[in-house]
Design a protein around this motif. Structure first.
Motif, PDB file in Angstrom:
ATOM      1  N   MET A   1       0.807  -1.260   0.005  1.00 41.52           N
ATOM      2  CA  MET A   1       0.051  -0.114   0.034  1.00 41.52           C
ATOM      3  C   MET A   1       0.884   1.302  -0.067  1.00 41.52           C
ATOM      4  SD  MET A   1      -2.692   1.669   2.727  1.00 41.52           S
ATOM      5  CE  MET A   1      -1.208   3.078   3.110  1.00 41.52           C
ATOM      6  N   ASN A   2       2.049   1.056   0.823  1.00 42.81           N
ATOM      7  CA  ASN A   2       2.876   2.506   0.996  1.00 42.81           C
ATOM      8  C   ASN A   2       3.536   2.576  -0.497  1.00 42.81           C
ATOM      9  OD1 ASN A   2       2.159   3.194   3.411  1.00 42.81           O
ATOM     10  ND2 ASN A   2       3.740   1.562   4.196  1.00 42.81           N
ATOM     11  N   GLU A   3       3.750   1.142  -0.921  1.00 44.49           N
ATOM     12  CA  GLU A   3       4.513   1.556  -2.421  1.00 44.49           C
ATOM     13  C   GLU A   3       3.692   2.096  -3.389  1.00 44.49           C
ATOM     14  OE1 GLU A   3       6.385  -1.963  -3.890  1.00 44.49           O
ATOM     15  OE2 GLU A   3       6.679  -1.054  -5.895  1.00 44.49           O
ATOM     16  N   PHE A   4       2.348   1.493  -3.304  1.00 43.14           N
ATOM     17  CA  PHE A   4       1.346   2.068  -4.287  1.00 43.14           C
ATOM     18  C   PHE A   4       1.165   3.661  -4.307  1.00 43.14           C
ATOM     19  CE2 PHE A   4      -3.374   2.172  -5.902  1.00 43.14           C
ATOM     20  CZ  PHE A   4      -2.867   2.324  -7.136  1.00 43.14           C
ATOM     21  N   GLU A   5       1.019   3.924  -2.871  1.00 46.11           N
ATOM     22  CA  GLU A   5       0.843   5.403  -2.775  1.00 46.11           C
ATOM     23  C   GLU A   5       1.946   6.496  -3.365  1.00 46.11           C
ATOM     24  OE1 GLU A   5      -0.126   6.163   1.421  1.00 46.11           O
ATOM     25  OE2 GLU A   5      -2.115   5.243   1.261  1.00 46.11           O
ATOM     26  N   GLN A   6       3.146   6.009  -2.991  1.00 48.40           N
ATOM     27  CA  GLN A   6       4.207   6.585  -3.668  1.00 48.40           C
ATOM     28  C   GLN A   6       4.369   6.524  -5.079  1.00 48.40           C
ATOM     29  OE1 GLN A   6       7.797   4.984  -1.860  1.00 48.40           O
ATOM     30  NE2 GLN A   6       9.026   6.060  -3.356  1.00 48.40           N
ATOM     31  N   ARG A   7       4.064   5.459  -5.919  1.00 43.02           N
ATOM     32  CA  ARG A   7       3.993   5.604  -7.311  1.00 43.02           C
ATOM     33  C   ARG A   7       2.708   6.405  -7.711  1.00 43.02           C
ATOM     34  NH1 ARG A   7       7.785   3.905  -6.726  1.00 43.02           N
ATOM     35  NH2 ARG A   7       8.684   1.923  -6.623  1.00 43.02           N
ATOM     36  N   VAL A   8       1.694   6.457  -7.024  1.00 46.31           N
ATOM     37  CA  VAL A   8       0.573   7.353  -7.429  1.00 46.31           C
ATOM     38  C   VAL A   8       0.829   8.757  -7.466  1.00 46.31           C
ATOM     39  CG1 VAL A   8      -1.981   7.994  -6.744  1.00 46.31           C
ATOM     40  CG2 VAL A   8      -1.397   5.408  -7.040  1.00 46.31           C
ATOM     41  N   ALA A   9       1.474   8.994  -6.055  1.00 50.65           N
ATOM     42  CA  ALA A   9       2.033  10.596  -5.958  1.00 50.65           C
ATOM     43  C   ALA A   9       2.872  11.152  -7.057  1.00 50.65           C
ATOM     44  CB  ALA A   9       2.249  10.534  -4.532  1.00 50.65           C
ATOM     45  N   GLU A  10       3.616  10.243  -7.284  1.00 46.63           N
ATOM     46  CA  GLU A  10       4.785  10.339  -8.427  1.00 46.63           C
ATOM     47  C   GLU A  10       4.003  10.909  -9.517  1.00 46.63           C
ATOM     48  OE1 GLU A  10       8.185   7.699  -6.458  1.00 46.63           O
ATOM     49  OE2 GLU A  10       7.387   7.032  -8.531  1.00 46.63           O
ATOM     50  N   ALA A  11       3.074   9.792  -9.967  1.00 44.59           N
ATOM     51  CA  ALA A  11       2.382  10.044 -11.317  1.00 44.59           C
ATOM     52  C   ALA A  11       1.505  11.064 -11.244  1.00 44.59           C
ATOM     53  CB  ALA A  11       1.532   8.780 -11.526  1.00 44.59           C
ATOM     54  N   ALA A  12       0.840  11.483 -10.212  1.00 40.32           N
ATOM     55  CA  ALA A  12      -0.131  12.659 -10.032  1.00 40.32           C
ATOM     56  C   ALA A  12       0.603  13.974  -9.765  1.00 40.32           C
ATOM     57  CB  ALA A  12      -0.993  12.152  -8.866  1.00 40.32           C
ATOM     58  N   GLY A  13       2.012  13.860  -9.507  1.00 39.64           N
ATOM     59  CA  GLY A  13       2.757  15.200  -9.405  1.00 39.64           C
ATOM     60  C   GLY A  13       2.251  15.796  -8.144  1.00 39.64           C
ATOM     61  N   VAL A  14       1.957  14.950  -7.121  1.00 40.22           N
ATOM     62  CA  VAL A  14       1.682  15.855  -5.668  1.00 40.22           C
ATOM     63  C   VAL A  14       2.550  15.323  -4.510  1.00 40.22           C
ATOM     64  CG1 VAL A  14      -0.855  16.273  -6.272  1.00 40.22           C
ATOM     65  CG2 VAL A  14      -0.185  13.960  -5.520  1.00 40.22           C
ATOM     66  N   ARG A  15       2.552  15.884  -3.380  1.00 35.19           N
ATOM     67  CA  ARG A  15       3.277  15.315  -2.397  1.00 35.19           C
ATOM     68  C   ARG A  15       2.603  14.032  -1.492  1.00 35.19           C
ATOM     69  NH1 ARG A  15       4.418  21.035  -1.149  1.00 35.19           N
ATOM     70  NH2 ARG A  15       2.801  20.769   0.568  1.00 35.19           N
ATOM     71  N   HIS A  16       1.110  14.106  -1.669  1.00 32.41           N
ATOM     72  CA  HIS A  16       0.459  13.215  -0.846  1.00 32.41           C
ATOM     73  C   HIS A  16      -0.422  12.517  -2.034  1.00 32.41           C
ATOM     74  CE1 HIS A  16       1.800  15.187   2.874  1.00 32.41           C
ATOM     75  NE2 HIS A  16       1.477  16.155   2.161  1.00 32.41           N
ATOM     76  N   ALA A  17      -0.471  11.244  -1.682  1.00 29.67           N
ATOM     77  CA  ALA A  17      -1.325  10.358  -2.082  1.00 29.67           C
ATOM     78  C   ALA A  17      -1.766   9.607  -1.053  1.00 29.67           C
ATOM     79  CB  ALA A  17      -0.921   9.479  -3.241  1.00 29.67           C
ATOM     80  N   ILE A  18      -3.241   9.462  -0.722  1.00 32.67           N
ATOM     81  CA  ILE A  18      -3.479   8.897   0.477  1.00 32.67           C
ATOM     82  C   ILE A  18      -4.524   7.491  -0.346  1.00 32.67           C
ATOM     83  CG2 ILE A  18      -5.257   8.570   2.406  1.00 32.67           C
ATOM     84  CD1 ILE A  18      -3.913  12.106   1.688  1.00 32.67           C
ATOM     85  N   SER A  19      -4.385   6.461  -0.218  1.00 35.97           N
ATOM     86  CA  SER A  19      -5.049   5.443  -0.844  1.00 35.97           C
ATOM     87  C   SER A  19      -6.382   5.202  -0.010  1.00 35.97           C
ATOM     88  CB  SER A  19      -4.255   3.978  -1.072  1.00 35.97           C
ATOM     89  OG  SER A  19      -3.878   3.473   0.342  1.00 35.97           O
ATOM     90  N   VAL A  20      -7.485   4.636  -0.796  1.00 37.86           N
ATOM     91  CA  VAL A  20      -8.686   4.519  -0.021  1.00 37.86           C
ATOM     92  C   VAL A  20      -9.120   3.158  -0.817  1.00 37.86           C
ATOM     93  CG1 VAL A  20      -9.462   6.709   0.815  1.00 37.86           C
ATOM     94  CG2 VAL A  20      -9.600   6.274  -1.658  1.00 37.86           C
ATOM     95  N   CYS A  21     -10.197   2.430  -0.069  1.00 35.80           N
ATOM     96  CA  CYS A  21     -10.550   1.337  -0.496  1.00 35.80           C
ATOM     97  C   CYS A  21     -11.789   1.458  -1.846  1.00 35.80           C
ATOM     98  CB  CYS A  21     -11.385   0.659   0.362  1.00 35.80           C
ATOM     99  SG  CYS A  21     -12.677   1.629   1.349  1.00 35.80           S
ATOM    100  N   ASN A  22     -12.082   2.610  -2.076  1.00 33.63           N
ATOM    101  CA  ASN A  22     -12.614   3.008  -3.266  1.00 33.63           C
ATOM    102  C   ASN A  22     -12.917   4.504  -3.449  1.00 33.63           C
ATOM    103  OD1 ASN A  22     -15.492   3.888  -2.265  1.00 33.63           O
ATOM    104  ND2 ASN A  22     -15.572   1.791  -1.973  1.00 33.63           N
ATOM    105  N   ALA A  23     -13.018   5.005  -4.375  1.00 39.48           N
ATOM    106  CA  ALA A  23     -13.189   6.564  -4.591  1.00 39.48           C
ATOM    107  C   ALA A  23     -14.307   7.206  -4.032  1.00 39.48           C
ATOM    108  CB  ALA A  23     -13.159   7.077  -6.132  1.00 39.48           C
ATOM    109  N   THR A  24     -15.460   6.365  -3.947  1.00 44.05           N
ATOM    110  CA  THR A  24     -16.643   6.953  -3.246  1.00 44.05           C
ATOM    111  C   THR A  24     -16.232   7.312  -1.869  1.00 44.05           C
ATOM    112  OG1 THR A  24     -17.940   5.536  -4.634  1.00 44.05           O
ATOM    113  CG2 THR A  24     -19.010   6.599  -2.442  1.00 44.05           C
ATOM    114  N   VAL A  25     -15.675   6.446  -0.939  1.00 47.71           N
ATOM    115  CA  VAL A  25     -15.175   6.911   0.326  1.00 47.71           C
ATOM    116  C   VAL A  25     -14.102   8.048   0.331  1.00 47.71           C
ATOM    117  CG1 VAL A  25     -13.621   5.816   1.996  1.00 47.71           C
ATOM    118  CG2 VAL A  25     -15.451   4.557   1.159  1.00 47.71           C
ATOM    119  N   GLY A  26     -13.291   7.948  -0.756  1.00 47.66           N
ATOM    120  CA  GLY A  26     -12.326   9.114  -0.635  1.00 47.66           C
ATOM    121  C   GLY A  26     -13.080  10.242  -1.085  1.00 47.66           C
ATOM    122  N   LEU A  27     -14.286  10.298  -1.763  1.00 46.40           N
ATOM    123  CA  LEU A  27     -15.055  11.601  -1.843  1.00 46.40           C
ATOM    124  C   LEU A  27     -15.816  11.880  -0.570  1.00 46.40           C
ATOM    125  CD1 LEU A  27     -16.479  10.954  -5.408  1.00 46.40           C
ATOM    126  CD2 LEU A  27     -15.131  12.774  -4.761  1.00 46.40           C
TER     127      LEU A  27
END
Ligand code: T4K
Length: 408
Positions: free
Chosen positions: A54-80
């Motif tokens: 999960m930590n590695e995935f968050e790092q990869r997502v943050a890099e791809a999104a060009g942001v400092r923080h990517a906080i993974s969630v169990c689905n986007a609905t929960v993120g919203l």
């Protein structure tokens, strides 16, 4: 050979495909890589709760999104849901308002209501389907706390205007970027705008983690609150510091997410090639218009959208959908109903949002992705051409069949 109406599978002909061609077929990446990662998960004996994958995935997502923080969630609905309650002055209160476009997946509206807040539906541009900033401004009241723009089919909202409106009214600006991973606004990754954005990694998205999503932001304080609230409100020192839920991404999901992410560029290239083939193959079909994208931004072309004009094509989108499905071409009417027309939100006073309502009558997503070849695209386009050439005949037959079945 030219096909006629009786060649169509809907009217007894042989389907053009034996196996279905789908919208939303998963992009899993390399199976061996996924299984290797799953072995690691089992060896680790660590299956969820902020695991190493999960930590590695968050790092990869943050890099791809060009942001400092990517906080993974169990689905986007929960993120919203996590974001919807975050205002500039703390947690939103029951009845506070959040402006959302009427044309989106139901999750955008439900996430707001699930927090006890009121989604206020805004109309969209009748061509792009994106939230209309003029109408956003007109809907702001003293109870408004946030705006959620939706980067529909990977197209960026009018980010500059929305940022100005949000800043001058001291509102939070969030983006539902569920379909937009890998897209840009100009040259910048699309996740960099507003106070935060949410990506979906649902099975049907360009990057999938079975179910999953991520909140991305450059706002350190907001990131800390979201990180806490996706884990029951637990702060970095282990104490409960805010209200929260269980929104964590498990290790199997992260294993799939990492593997699927490795195939992102290849999948975008494939979608782009299919998009160009559709543009060419459908150019001479009256009433069926490929949704063009603003070339100043990069799109992932994960959703291959067309609009069907009944007046010009001689048949309604739903009739074309029936034709396609009979041929094992599993197109999707994204979205056939605007949120303000749906039962939970249909108020006692009818609201008219013509931009969203008009598109809901005409939109159709066609199959694309790595499993759809250029030849498939031409075959699908030929079926559409045959359907349109026989539009009035199909409409008449469909009407009489519906009437016989008691449908009309
Ligand atoms: N905001 C926006 C703008 C969204 O589009 C979405 C999700 C969200 C928020 C919420 O994100 P999540 O909470 O889901 O992370 C699908 C997806 O379930 C949904 O994630 C997506 N948007 C929406 C646009 O599409 P359905 O009801 O159309 O799914 P379903 O099961 O009918 O499948 C659609 C197509 O995908 C079919 O052709 C079958 C194919 N499919 C599906 C699955 C699950 C597969 O080939 N394999 C699969 O595993 O909602």
């Amino acid at each position: 050979m030219e096909r006629g109406i009786t060649d169509l599978a809907l009217f007894g002909g042989t389907p053009v495909f034996k196996e279905d061609r789908r919208v939303g077929r998963p992009n899993p990446g390399l199976r061996d890589r996924f299984l290797e990662r799953m072995n690691t998960v089992l060896d680790n004996e660590w299956l969820t709760n902020m695991g190493p994958l999960m930590n590695e995935f968050e790092q990869r997502v943050a890099e791809a999104a060009g942001v400092r923080h990517a906080i993974s969630v169990c689905n986007a609905t929960v993120g919203l849901q996590l974001l919807a309650g975050e205002t500039h002055t703390g947690e939103a209160e029951a009845g506070d308002e959040v402006i959302v476009p009427a044309l989106t997946f139901i999750a955008t509206g439900h996430a707001v209501r699930w927090r006890g807040l009121r989604p206020v539906f805004c109309d969209v541009d009748p061509v792009t389907g994106l939230i209309d900033p003029d109408q956003v401004e007109a809907l702001i009241t003293p109870r408004t706390r946030a705006i959620i723009g939706v980067h529909l089919w990977g197209q960026p909202c009018d980010v500059d205007r929305l940022e100005k409106i949000a800043a001058s009214n001291r509102l939070r600006l969030y983006f539902d970027a569920a379909p937009a991973f890998g897209c840009t606004y100009g040259d910048e990754p699309i996740g960099r705008f507003g106070d935060a954005a949410v990506f979906s990694f649902h099975a049907t998205k360009i990057v999938n983690s079975f179910e999953g999503g991520a909140v991305v932001t450059d706002d350190d304080a907001l990131a800390e609150r979201v990180r806490a609230s996706r884990n029951f409100g637990t702060g970095p020192d282990g104490t409960i510091e805010t209200s929260g839920t269980n929104g964590k991404l498990n290790e199997a999901a992260a294993a799939m997410g990492l593997t699927s992410l490795e195939a992102l560029d290849e999948n975008i290239a494939c979608n782009r090639a299919n998009f160009l083939t559709y543009v060419e193959a459908l150019a001479d079909v009256p009433g069926v218009t490929v949704q063009e994208f603003d070339s100043r931004h990069r799109n992932n072309h994960h959703y291959m959208m067309v609009t069907v004009s009944e007046e010009e094509a001689g048949l309604h989108r739903d009739a074309l959908l029936d034709v396609l499905r009979a041929e094992n071409i599993l197109a999707q009417p994204y979205f056939a109903q605007a949120l303000h027309q749906m039962t939970p939100y249909r108020g006692s006073t009818p609201v008219s949002l013509p931009g969203a309502e008009g598109l809901c009558e005409r939109l159709l997503a066609l199959p694309t992705g790595a499993a759809v070849s250029a030849e498939d695209v031409r075959t699908i386009s030929d079926v559409i051409r045959t359907a349109v050439a026989n539009g009035p005949g199909i409409t008449a037959r469909r009407k009489s069949e519906l009437a016989a079945a008691g449908g009309e």
